[in-house]
Write a protein that holds these residues in place. Structure first.
Motif, short mmCIF file in Angstrom:
data_model
loop_
_atom_site.label_atom_id
_atom_site.label_comp_id
_atom_site.label_asym_id
_atom_site.label_seq_id
_atom_site.Cartn_x
_atom_site.Cartn_y
_atom_site.Cartn_z
N CYS A 32 0.70 -1.15 0.19
CA CYS A 32 0.17 -0.07 0.08
C CYS A 32 0.92 1.42 -0.02
CB CYS A 32 -1.02 0.07 1.42
SG CYS A 32 -2.11 1.23 1.15
N SER A 33 0.66 2.14 -0.87
CA SER A 33 1.30 3.37 -0.99
C SER A 33 0.93 4.58 0.05
CB SER A 33 1.10 4.10 -2.38
OG SER A 33 0.00 4.52 -2.44
N ASP A 34 1.50 5.40 0.41
CA ASP A 34 0.87 6.63 1.02
C ASP A 34 -0.33 7.08 0.39
OD1 ASP A 34 2.90 6.32 3.04
OD2 ASP A 34 4.38 7.66 2.05
N ASP A 35 -0.84 7.75 0.91
CA ASP A 35 -2.20 8.54 0.52
C ASP A 35 -1.72 9.60 -0.57
OD1 ASP A 35 -2.32 11.05 1.82
OD2 ASP A 35 -3.26 9.63 3.52
N LYS A 47 3.25 9.00 -10.61
CA LYS A 47 4.77 9.10 -10.18
C LYS A 47 4.99 7.56 -9.57
CE LYS A 47 8.72 11.36 -8.51
NZ LYS A 47 9.24 12.65 -7.87
N GLN A 48 3.92 7.04 -8.56
CA GLN A 48 4.03 5.91 -7.82
C GLN A 48 3.65 4.81 -8.76
OE1 GLN A 48 5.26 5.26 -4.64
NE2 GLN A 48 6.30 7.39 -5.02
N LEU A 49 2.54 4.85 -9.58
CA LEU A 49 1.91 3.67 -10.16
C LEU A 49 3.16 2.82 -10.91
CD1 LEU A 49 -0.26 2.37 -10.72
CD2 LEU A 49 -0.71 3.73 -13.03
N PRO A 50 4.24 3.09 -11.55
CA PRO A 50 4.95 2.23 -12.05
C PRO A 50 5.80 1.32 -10.80
CG PRO A 50 5.47 4.17 -13.01
CD PRO A 50 4.54 4.51 -11.93
N LYS A 54 5.19 -3.01 -10.75
CA LYS A 54 6.26 -3.95 -10.67
C LYS A 54 6.07 -4.79 -9.48
CE LYS A 54 9.93 -1.01 -12.50
NZ LYS A 54 11.17 -0.37 -12.47
N ILE A 55 5.55 -4.28 -8.44
CA ILE A 55 5.12 -5.13 -7.12
C ILE A 55 4.11 -6.09 -7.52
CG2 ILE A 55 4.11 -5.15 -5.02
CD1 ILE A 55 5.56 -2.41 -4.39
N GLY A 107 -5.31 -7.91 -7.20
CA GLY A 107 -5.53 -6.82 -7.86
C GLY A 107 -4.82 -5.51 -7.56
N LEU A 108 -4.39 -4.89 -8.54
CA LEU A 108 -3.60 -3.72 -8.32
C LEU A 108 -4.63 -2.59 -8.48
CD1 LEU A 108 -1.00 -1.98 -7.88
CD2 LEU A 108 -0.91 -1.78 -10.23
#
Length: 136
Positions: A32-35, A47-50, A54-55, A107-108
């Motif tokens: 999970c990314s930051d919000d 910017k975070q999506l790539p 990969k994950i 799922g992503l």
């Protein structure tokens, strides 16, 4: 933020042992990314999506090693994935072959611009997928 949790046999066995269709129907957040509430949320998310793609690929590879190849197409005929999991940017499902028609799904997802990007594992039955795909 939650760093990526590798999908080991032990973790997958634990996830698959859970009852399907949990409410919410989420078995685990594997990453999970930051919000993105602050600043330019669309740019920051893009910017975070790539990194999270990969994950997803890493987790997908790990699950394929344990369960084999995911099914092709939608788990439930006539219920497209974007109807029952519209937030999923990428999706892979495995038919678990039981009488209930249960699927394991990776799922992503990114629900809204300000919310985190998440790698999510769900265990759902065909009936629940139909229900999610046809709600009004």
């Amino acid at each position: 933020m939650r760093e990526f949790t590798p999908v080991t046999k032990k973790l997958l066995d634990e996830l698959l042992a859970q009852e399907p269709n949990r409410t919410p129907a989420i078995a685990a957040y594997l990453a999970c990314s930051d919000d993105f509430y602050d600043g330019d949320r669309h740019r920051r998310a893009a910017k975070q999506l790539p990194k999270y793609e990969k994950i997803f690929e890493t987790a997908l590879s790990q699950i394929i090693t344990l369960l084999g190849q995911p099914i092709e197409g939608d788990p439930v005929e006539g219920v497209p994935a974007d109807a029952w999991w519209p937030e999923a940017l990428r999706l892979a499902c495995w038919d678990l072959g039981d009488k209930a028609g249960t699927f394991a799904c990776l799922g992503l997802e990114h629900q809204d611009a300000e919310l985190p990007i998440m790698l999510t594992f769900k265990k759902l039955t065909k009936d629940h997928i139909r229900k999610l795909g046809t709600w009004d």
